[in-house]
Design an enzyme around this catalytic site. Structure first.
Site, PDB file in Angstrom:
ATOM      1  CG  ASP A   1     108.081  46.873  24.234  1.00 27.48           C
ATOM      2  OD1 ASP A   1     107.406  47.862  24.592  1.00 27.48           O
ATOM      3  OD2 ASP A   1     107.591  45.896  23.644  1.00 27.48           O
TER       4      ASP A   1
ATOM      5  CG  HIS B   1     105.336  73.441  14.151  1.00 27.83           C
ATOM      6  ND1 HIS B   1     104.287  72.566  13.992  1.00 27.83           N
ATOM      7  CD2 HIS B   1     105.356  74.211  13.036  1.00 27.83           C
ATOM      8  CE1 HIS B   1     103.707  72.790  12.831  1.00 27.83           C
ATOM      9  NE2 HIS B   1     104.332  73.784  12.228  1.00 27.83           N
TER      10      HIS B   1
ATOM     11  CG  ASP C   1      96.640  68.601  10.688  1.00 26.46           C
ATOM     12  OD1 ASP C   1      97.370  68.086  11.569  1.00 26.46           O
ATOM     13  OD2 ASP C   1      97.047  68.889   9.560  1.00 26.46           O
TER      14      ASP C   1
ATOM     15  CG  HIS D   1      99.385  74.765  14.089  1.00 24.58           C
ATOM     16  ND1 HIS D   1     100.072  74.284  15.174  1.00 24.58           N
ATOM     17  CD2 HIS D   1      99.603  73.876  13.088  1.00 24.58           C
ATOM     18  CE1 HIS D   1     100.686  73.166  14.841  1.00 24.58           C
ATOM     19  NE2 HIS D   1     100.419  72.902  13.592  1.00 24.58           N
TER      20      HIS D   1
ATOM     21  CE  LYS E   1      96.849  68.622   4.807  1.00 17.95           C
ATOM     22  NZ  LYS E   1      98.213  69.182   4.950  1.00 17.95           N
TER      23      LYS E   1
END
Length: 466
Positions: free
Chosen positions: A87, A171, A228, A233, A319
């Site tokens: 934990d 990323h 998001d 990004h 999207k």
């Protein structure tokens, strides 16, 4: 000051999770294949596993990504894996981590866990004296959900860590295309002189995703497209396009150059922001009834400095669009009226330079040209994909995990840039415009066209193979 010598171990908290399954195992395996992984990898998670189960998870995860497994490479990689069960709130877990490290003194810690657990884990690592020599800690986004929470998160982390120890992973900063943007700009004297407001009409940054939210409704619905991908990004892509030539190649100099761009961007205006939601989103499992979360966001930003004043930066992401594509497009100004061109012919179109970042990297130049044997002018496309010139590029996580292990902070985000990014977009969070529905497999709400008023229109993305 953070010790920048290479790590002698990588400790991954949350190694049984989804991110490790999709990204981490594959990236570490590829580093092993390239001869760049030379340390033990210690996974830490709550599941009561044996190391053999972790190795099985690694194999299945790598296969799921489509990576072909070389058994000799995988055997070496599997030999590096260790596992600690416990934990994250239990101090005994960190005692077991110390025991697993043995005589190793410079581990890099990678937290593939929710940000709500960052403070707890980092505090426990500090209490266990595992951060006393400036060891690096890699954390995943999101870095807050608005400006206030971003500052609060940083304050919590800075209780136990110096800013120089924190490696905030995004990323997109590991994608090959971002590195090429800087090189293309400053290593080619035919490009750098025209990379400014004197020649460029507008800059268009597009991140289109063909997929929808799928089974991620519970995660995505409280977040939306702006939080998001735009605040992290796409603003990072913008800094690579707009920054001045850094005076050095060290991490701090490069981060200072990025920060200078963000500091020059005016607060976003909700009047120049369009939100959309694809038809069918409300039926996705985990999405709240009547949700007003945007799956499409388009915003017009202004970089108020000498190089870019008056040049709009047009950002859009969505999207359920026709293709998966991320690109930067520089649209140049119209040439002046040319007397030798017949009046009945069309006006010459602006030249364009396109840098494609995803799904494959490349560069496209679009010029107007006229053939001697044909009337009128035509657009001429000159395309180059990096894979055809130099082979397959490393994956983003491959680049970033290796950088974290060797202590190269260049591609990681600094807190002042995080706060500036939230500052820029905070007005859009405070006063969001209404949601516009859009059909799947389209380029989003037509209302986004108004962002281009006075500068032409959104250009059709450079599609793979087109």
């Amino acid at each position: 000051m953070t010790e920048t010598k290479p790590a002698d171990a990588l400790v991954v908290f949350g190694i049984t999770g989804d991110l490790a399954r999709k990204m981490t195992f594959r990236s570490l395996y590829r580093l092993e294949r390239r001869g760049l992984l030379d340390l033990p990898v210690i996974g830490v998670a709550v599941e009561d596993w044996k190391v053999e189960q972790l190795i099985d998870r690694a194999r299945s995860s790598i296969k799921e990504t489509g990576e072909e497994i070389d058994e000799e490479v995988f055997k070496r990689f599997a030999g590096r894996l260790q596992y600690v069960s416990g934990d994250f709130a239990d101090s005994a877990t960190y005692d077991r981590v110390k025991q697993a490290l043995g005589k190793l003194t410079n581990p890099t810690f990678y937290l593939e866990i929710p940000p709500s657990l960052f403070g707890k884990v980092i505090g426990a690592l500090n209490s266990a004296e595992l951060l006393s020599a400036g060891q690096r800690v890699v954390v995943e986004k999101p870095f807050g959900h608005d400006l206030v929470s971003a500052k609060a998160l940083a304050a919590e982390l800075h209780k136990d860590l110096d800013e120089s120890q924190l490696y905030r992973i995004d990323h997109y900063l590991g994608k090959m295309g971002l590195q090429e943007i800087l090189y293309l700009r400053f290593a080619n004297t035919m490009l750098e002189p025209v990379w400014n407001r004197n020649y460029i009409s507008n800059v268009q940054i597009t991140m289109a995703e063909a997929v929808g939210v799928e089974d991620r409704g519970h995660f995505y619905d409280p977040v939306g497209a702006l939080r998001d991908v735009v605040v992290n990004h796409l603003l990072q892509v913008l800094t690579a396009v707009a920054m001045e030539a850094p005076s050095g190649g060290d991490a701090e100099t490069l981060k200072n150059a990025k920060f200078a761009v963000l500091r020059s961007i005016a607060d976003a205006d909700p009047k120049h922001y369009v939100r959309g939601q694809y038809e069918g989103y409300l039926s996705v499992d985990g999405v709240a009834p009547g949700s007003q979360t945007e799956t499409y966001a388009a915003v017009r930003l202004e970089v108020e400095n000498w190089r870019w004043a008056g040049v709009p930066f047009l950002i859009r992401t969505g999207k359920r669009m026709p293709v998966k594509q991320t690109e930067v497009r520089l649209v140049f100004k119209h040439p002046p009226k040319l007397a030798f061109i017949p009046m009945h012919g069309r006006r010459p179109e602006p030249s364009q330079l396109v840098i494609r970042i995803d799904p494959v990297t490349g560069v496209q130049t679009i010029l107007d040209a006229q053939r001697a044997d044909e009337p009128g002018a035509h657009a001429v496309h000159m395309d180059m994909e990096f894979a055809t010139q130099g082979g397959e590029a490393p994956t983003p996580y491959e680049v970033l995990l290796h950088a974290a292990m060797i202590g190269d902070a260049t591609a990681f985000t600094r807190q002042d840039s995080v706060e500036e990014s939230w500052r820029i977009l905070q007005p859009l969070l405070d006063s969001p415009p209404p949601i516009h529905p859009y059909a799947v497999d389209t380029w989003g709400p037509t209302d986004s066209d108004k962002l281009c008023n006075g500068f032409g229109n959104w250009k059709k993305p450079w599609l793979p193979g087109s």
